[in-house]
Enzyme design. Structure first.
Site, PDB file in Angstrom:
ATOM      1  N   SER A 120       0.827  -1.203   0.000  1.00  0.00           N
ATOM      2  CA  SER A 120       0.000   0.000   0.000  1.00  0.00           C
ATOM      3  C   SER A 120       0.864   1.256   0.000  1.00  0.00           C
ATOM      4  CB  SER A 120      -0.881   0.037   1.252  1.00  0.00           C
ATOM      5  OG  SER A 120      -1.618  -1.144   1.361  1.00  0.00           O
ATOM      6  N   HIS A 141      -2.320  -3.528  -6.578  1.00  0.00           N
ATOM      7  CA  HIS A 141      -2.876  -3.184  -5.267  1.00  0.00           C
ATOM      8  C   HIS A 141      -4.350  -3.566  -5.215  1.00  0.00           C
ATOM      9  CE1 HIS A 141      -3.982  -0.017  -2.065  1.00  0.00           C
ATOM     10  NE2 HIS A 141      -3.303  -0.968  -1.480  1.00  0.00           N
ATOM     11  N   GLU A 153      -5.438  -1.453  -8.381  1.00  0.00           N
ATOM     12  CA  GLU A 153      -4.595  -0.373  -8.884  1.00  0.00           C
ATOM     13  C   GLU A 153      -3.327  -1.003  -9.466  1.00  0.00           C
ATOM     14  OE1 GLU A 153      -5.562   3.579  -6.325  1.00  0.00           O
ATOM     15  OE2 GLU A 153      -4.581   1.994  -5.197  1.00  0.00           O
ATOM     16  N   ASN A 191      -6.049   5.787  -1.886  1.00  0.00           N
ATOM     17  CA  ASN A 191      -5.691   6.209  -0.530  1.00  0.00           C
ATOM     18  C   ASN A 191      -5.269   7.663  -0.464  1.00  0.00           C
ATOM     19  OD1 ASN A 191      -6.375   3.874   0.773  1.00  0.00           O
ATOM     20  ND2 ASN A 191      -4.362   2.942   0.518  1.00  0.00           N
TER      21      ASN A 191
HETATM   22  N1  LIG Z   1      -5.121  -4.920   5.004  1.00  0.00           N
HETATM   23  C1  LIG Z   1      -5.519  -4.193   3.963  1.00  0.00           C
HETATM   24  O1  LIG Z   1      -6.647  -3.667   3.931  1.00  0.00           O
HETATM   25  C2  LIG Z   1      -4.603  -4.033   2.769  1.00  0.00           C
HETATM   26  C3  LIG Z   1      -5.133  -3.517   1.577  1.00  0.00           C
HETATM   27  C4  LIG Z   1      -4.308  -3.422   0.444  1.00  0.00           C
HETATM   28  C5  LIG Z   1      -2.980  -3.809   0.540  1.00  0.00           C
HETATM   29  N2  LIG Z   1      -2.474  -4.278   1.721  1.00  0.00           N
HETATM   30  C6  LIG Z   1      -1.060  -4.714   1.741  1.00  0.00           C
HETATM   31  O2  LIG Z   1      -1.025  -6.128   1.628  1.00  0.00           O
HETATM   32  C7  LIG Z   1       0.124  -6.640   2.304  1.00  0.00           C
HETATM   33  C8  LIG Z   1      -0.312  -7.695   3.311  1.00  0.00           C
HETATM   34  O3  LIG Z   1      -1.209  -7.109   4.224  1.00  0.00           O
HETATM   35  P1  LIG Z   1      -2.183  -7.983   5.136  1.00  0.00           P
HETATM   36  O4  LIG Z   1      -3.190  -7.035   5.663  1.00  0.00           O
HETATM   37  O5  LIG Z   1      -2.600  -9.210   4.409  1.00  0.00           O
HETATM   38  O6  LIG Z   1      -1.191  -8.388   6.322  1.00  0.00           O
HETATM   39  P2  LIG Z   1      -1.192  -9.704   7.236  1.00  0.00           P
HETATM   40  O7  LIG Z   1      -0.328  -9.384   8.394  1.00  0.00           O
HETATM   41  O8  LIG Z   1      -2.588 -10.185   7.464  1.00  0.00           O
HETATM   42  O9  LIG Z   1      -0.467 -10.811   6.327  1.00  0.00           O
HETATM   43  C9  LIG Z   1       0.897 -10.813   6.026  1.00  0.00           C
HETATM   44  C10 LIG Z   1       1.361 -12.253   5.994  1.00  0.00           C
HETATM   45  O10 LIG Z   1       2.663 -12.327   5.417  1.00  0.00           O
HETATM   46  C11 LIG Z   1       3.339 -13.410   6.049  1.00  0.00           C
HETATM   47  N3  LIG Z   1       4.778 -13.283   5.810  1.00  0.00           N
HETATM   48  C12 LIG Z   1       5.646 -12.427   6.391  1.00  0.00           C
HETATM   49  N4  LIG Z   1       6.883 -12.627   5.886  1.00  0.00           N
HETATM   50  C13 LIG Z   1       6.782 -13.618   4.961  1.00  0.00           C
HETATM   51  C14 LIG Z   1       7.712 -14.269   4.083  1.00  0.00           C
HETATM   52  N5  LIG Z   1       8.996 -13.929   4.062  1.00  0.00           N
HETATM   53  N6  LIG Z   1       7.241 -15.241   3.260  1.00  0.00           N
HETATM   54  C15 LIG Z   1       5.954 -15.590   3.273  1.00  0.00           C
HETATM   55  N7  LIG Z   1       5.027 -15.012   4.081  1.00  0.00           N
HETATM   56  C16 LIG Z   1       5.441 -14.032   4.903  1.00  0.00           C
HETATM   57  C17 LIG Z   1       2.936 -13.275   7.505  1.00  0.00           C
HETATM   58  O11 LIG Z   1       3.145 -14.495   8.202  1.00  0.00           O
HETATM   59  C18 LIG Z   1       1.450 -12.897   7.385  1.00  0.00           C
HETATM   60  O12 LIG Z   1       0.603 -14.019   7.434  1.00  0.00           O
HETATM   61  C19 LIG Z   1       0.826  -5.436   2.917  1.00  0.00           C
HETATM   62  O13 LIG Z   1       1.819  -5.002   2.042  1.00  0.00           O
HETATM   63  C20 LIG Z   1      -0.293  -4.402   3.011  1.00  0.00           C
HETATM   64  O14 LIG Z   1       0.182  -3.077   2.975  1.00  0.00           O
HETATM   65  C21 LIG Z   1      -3.259  -4.419   2.830  1.00  0.00           C
END
Ligand SMILES: NC(=O)c1ccc[n+]([C@@H]2O[C@H](COP(=O)([O-])OP(=O)(O)OC[C@H]3O[C@@H](n4cnc5c(N)ncnc54)[C@H](O)[C@@H]3O)[C@@H](O)[C@H]2O)c1
Length: 289
Positions: A120, A141, A153, A191
């Site tokens: 993000s 995204h 996106e 955003n």
């Molecule tokens: N939450 C939202 O609304 C949202 C929306 C759009 C984008 N994002 C982006 O998506 C990404 C993930 O966000 P999320 O909300 O799913 O977070 P989350 O914490 O729910 O999930 C992240 C996962 O990545 C895993 N992980 C960490 N290091 C790793 C590795 N080396 N190999 C494999 N897995 C690994 C973790 O164990 C965890 O389960 C981030 O970059 C976030 O900015 C989030």
């Protein structure tokens, strides 16, 4: 434009599991990984239970359920990503961790494989620079919940090739999504507009300008939004919003991105929104107060 048949998803948290579910549902072979065997099991289970809910609601039959789960392959070996035409990274929002993932994928994937990040706020260029294929790296995204939200996106870094953008755009459409093209700047399009709006609502409340109920009702009834800004903040998470606002302010030094003190204090107090049971509203009762 390259053909996409096999797709990797790295990280099966909130976003990655939704992405993997959507990709497998659209008919693509889906290779998924997590940070440990336990987290991988949990992530695959999350996909299974989301699909199972669709079966319960009569939106998916048992055959399609089995076929979709049959396309999901968990692994803990990077080498298995060599089969992928596209890999979508959805690990935690940490630049060093994401760069490590991109370098690892770059070493095992054939030169044509596209590497995409669901970040993000981290510059796509930083991840592209961690590989020897900066022309095949871009941002995709997605929005939460991924199976429901239509938007993707498509983020072009300075080095991303036109073919990479065209292939990822066509792939997003194949998932049933609507792609838009955004620049490689914190906030992309959505955003960058949404965060100042949410912060302005907190400032309104903080200054005693209006009540939280009236701020929310005003935007629901007056602008036809599905929910008001303070309710939306409780959904997104106050901590997540604060984190994003700080990144934007750091980058742009524009006061519209400066987090109001009330938001920071609520995060310090552990009032993070729905996930902690309390944010601008109290979720310990149904309906929330
Ligand atoms: N939450 C939202 O609304 C949202 C929306 C759009 C984008 N994002 C982006 O998506 C990404 C993930 O966000 P999320 O909300 O799913 O977070 P989350 O914490 O729910 O999930 C992240 C996962 O990545 C895993 N992980 C960490 N290091 C790793 C590795 N080396 N190999 C494999 N897995 C690994 C973790 O164990 C965890 O389960 C981030 O970059 C976030 O900015 C989030």
């Amino acid at each position: 434009m390259s053909e996409i048949k096999t797709v990797g998803v790295v990280g099966l948290g909130l976003m990655g599991s939704g992405i993997a579910q959507t990709v497998a549902s659209a008919g693509f072979t889906t290779i998924v990984t997590e940070a440990s065997a336990e987290l991988l099991d949990r992530g695959v289970e999350r996909i299974r239970s989301a699909l199972d809910r669709q079966v319960q609601r009569g939106r998916l039959d048992n055959e399609a359920f089995a076929a979709t789960m049959g396309r999901v392959h968990g692994t803990l070996r990077w080498e298995d990503f060599a089969a992928c035409d596209l890999v979508i990274e959805a690990v935690i929002e940490n630049e060093a961790e994401k760069r490590r993932v991109f370098t690892a994928l770059d070493q095992v994937c054939p030169p044509g494989t596209i590497l995409a990040s669901n970040t993000s706020s981290i510059p796509i260029m930083s991840m592209a620079a961690a590989t020897k294929r900066p022309d095949r790296v871009l941002g995709m995204h997605f929005f939460n919940p991924v199976p429901v939200m239509k938007l993707v996106e498509i983020v072009k870094a300075l080095t991303t090739s036109a073919d990479t953008v065209a292939t990822a755009t066509a792939f997003a459409r194949a998932l049933g999504k609507e792609p838009i093209q955004a620049p490689d700047r914190p906030g992309f399009i959505v955003n960058m507009l949404l965060v100042p709006y949410l912060l302005a609502a907190v400032r309104m409340l903080e200054s005693g300008y209006a009540s939280k109920e009236d701020i929310d009702r005003g935007m629901v009834l007056g602008a036809n939004h599905p929910m008001g800004p303070l309710t939306l903040l409780d959904f997104v998470g106050l901590d997540t919003t604060l984190y994003i606002a700080d990144i934007f302010f750091n980058e742009y030094k524009d006061p519209v991105y400066a987090a109001p003190v009330l938001l920071r204090q609520m995060v310090r107090a552990g009032y993070l929104g729905r996930k902690s049971g309390r944010g601008f509203y109290d979720y310990s009762t149904e309906p929330p107060r």
